[in-house]
Design a protein around this motif. Structure first.
Motif, mmCIF file in Angstrom:
data_model
loop_
_atom_site.group_PDB
_atom_site.id
_atom_site.type_symbol
_atom_site.label_atom_id
_atom_site.label_comp_id
_atom_site.label_asym_id
_atom_site.label_seq_id
_atom_site.Cartn_x
_atom_site.Cartn_y
_atom_site.Cartn_z
ATOM 1 N N GLU A 309 31.957 4.449 47.591
ATOM 2 C CA GLU A 309 33.078 4.095 46.721
ATOM 3 C C GLU A 309 33.285 5.120 45.600
ATOM 4 O O GLU A 309 34.369 5.180 45.000
ATOM 5 N N THR A 312 35.691 8.851 46.146
ATOM 6 C CA THR A 312 37.154 8.864 46.096
ATOM 7 C C THR A 312 37.631 9.523 44.807
ATOM 8 O O THR A 312 36.856 9.647 43.840
ATOM 9 N N GLY A 315 37.087 7.051 42.144
ATOM 10 C CA GLY A 315 35.658 6.885 41.894
ATOM 11 C C GLY A 315 35.115 7.981 40.990
ATOM 12 O O GLY A 315 34.346 7.709 40.051
#
Length: 339
Positions: A309, A312, A315
């Motif tokens: 996660e 990204t 993120g």
């Protein structure tokens, strides 16, 4: 013709000319949009430059080259590493800030360049002048020493430094090194002699030869020499022992609680880079991090692959913002400035 009278034929010709010009401009605009769209759809159509803001041989350089090889295969274009060192990495990051935002120039950023760079006189905004692509890894930091230093752990290092105030030559190659060196002095009541370097690669060479005593460095640079017995690992500076180097005690275990900092790597593009290009770069990054060979190589280097996660753009942005919110008040309160 009577003065002031209108030439209707002229008006008609003018109207037709204006109409043709309007149609031409509309067609040109659509053509431009089509070309831009095609360029975006075809990204990348030429090599991509990956700026490493430090000299060759350091942990940032090693990780960048591992990622560049795998990402180039996914993207169908070579990812060319270019080392741009100086000012704790801020010179290379400044070049990224000035680059054309088309996806063809990116950098591998970290704590020093995208958090700690505020200790330098930078002319870019760390929060707003870059487009995050994704977090690559969390990198435990090691405090290592030359082999002949009469200290084998952090506790004995503090004893040595108290007996020899100001003698220990502490490498100051980036923002995190300066912050940790100052924290070490404050927490232990000791004094070090800061020695400026342009990067961890040259500093490691001099540590091995015994010209300097202490170096804060990521495992990618230090672990091979530590495991070969060429240098010593005094402590790992995560709050707890790292999964990638469980045999090295934390600073807290070694008698200096509070001496903790974690490194990390992430990819950035200039502000305004098209979302399509960012998406393709991110996809190539994520695929590389899922590759078994990359995972194995990172483990050997002491790099912990970031959670999915965090890989990204959002993120990385959230992670970096949290790091800035944590460290900027500490840096500003201490009045730390780059040398």
């Amino acid at each position: 013709m009577v003065e002031g009278a209108r030439d209707t034929h002229y008006d008609q010709r003018l109207s037709i000319g204006v109409g043709k010009m309007r149609k031409f401009l509309i067609a040109l605009a659509f053509a431009f949009i089509a070309v831009c769209s095609a360029r975006a759809d075809n990204f990348p159509s030429r090599p991509i430059t990956l700026i490493v803001p430090f000299p060759p041989g350091g942990s940032t350089d090693v990780a960048a080259r591992i990622m560049a090889d795998k990402m180039g295969a996914s993207l169908g274009q070579p990812v060319i590493v270019e080392n741009v060192g100086g000012a704790g990495g801020s010179i290379g990051v400044g070049r990224l800030a000035r680059a054309t935002p088309d996806g063809y120039t990116i950098d591998i950023g970290q704590w020093d360049t995208h958090v700690g760079a505020i200790i330098y006189n930078i002319n870019f905004d760390l929060r707003t002048d870059f487009t995050p692509i994704g977090l690559i890894s969390i990198n435990p930091m090691l405090l290592v020493a030359k082999k002949t230093l009469p200290a084998d752990d952090l506790k004995s290092l503090v004893a040595y430094m108290k007996a020899h105030p100001g003698d220990a030559k502490f490498v100051n190659q980036n923002a995190s090194a300066q912050v940790v060196g100052l924290l070490l002095q404050k927490l232990t009541g000791t004094e070090v002699l800061f020695v400026p370097y342009r990067g961890a690669g040259p500093a490691m060479t001099d540590l091995i030869s015994g010209q300097v005593d202490l170096l804060l460095v990521q495992g990618a640079v230090a672990l091979p020499q530590v495991r070969a017995g060429i240098i010593k690992a005094l402590a790992e500076l995560s709050p707890e022992r790292s999964a990638s180097m469980p045999d090295i005690p934390s600073a807290g275990e070694s008698g200096v609680p509070g001496l903790s900092i974690a490194g990390w790597f992430g990819f950035y593009a200039p502000k305004g880079t098209p979302a399509d290009a960012v998406g393709k770069l991110n996809a190539a990054m994520v695929a590389a991090l899922a590759d078994s060979q990359v995972k194995a190589r990172f483990a050997q280097l002491g790099l912990d692959v970031a959670a999915r996660e965090q890989q990204t753009p959002d993120g990385l942005a959230a992670f970096q913002n949290a790091e800035m919110d944590k460290w900027w008040p500490i840096i500003k309160a201490a009045g730390i400035r780059g040398e």
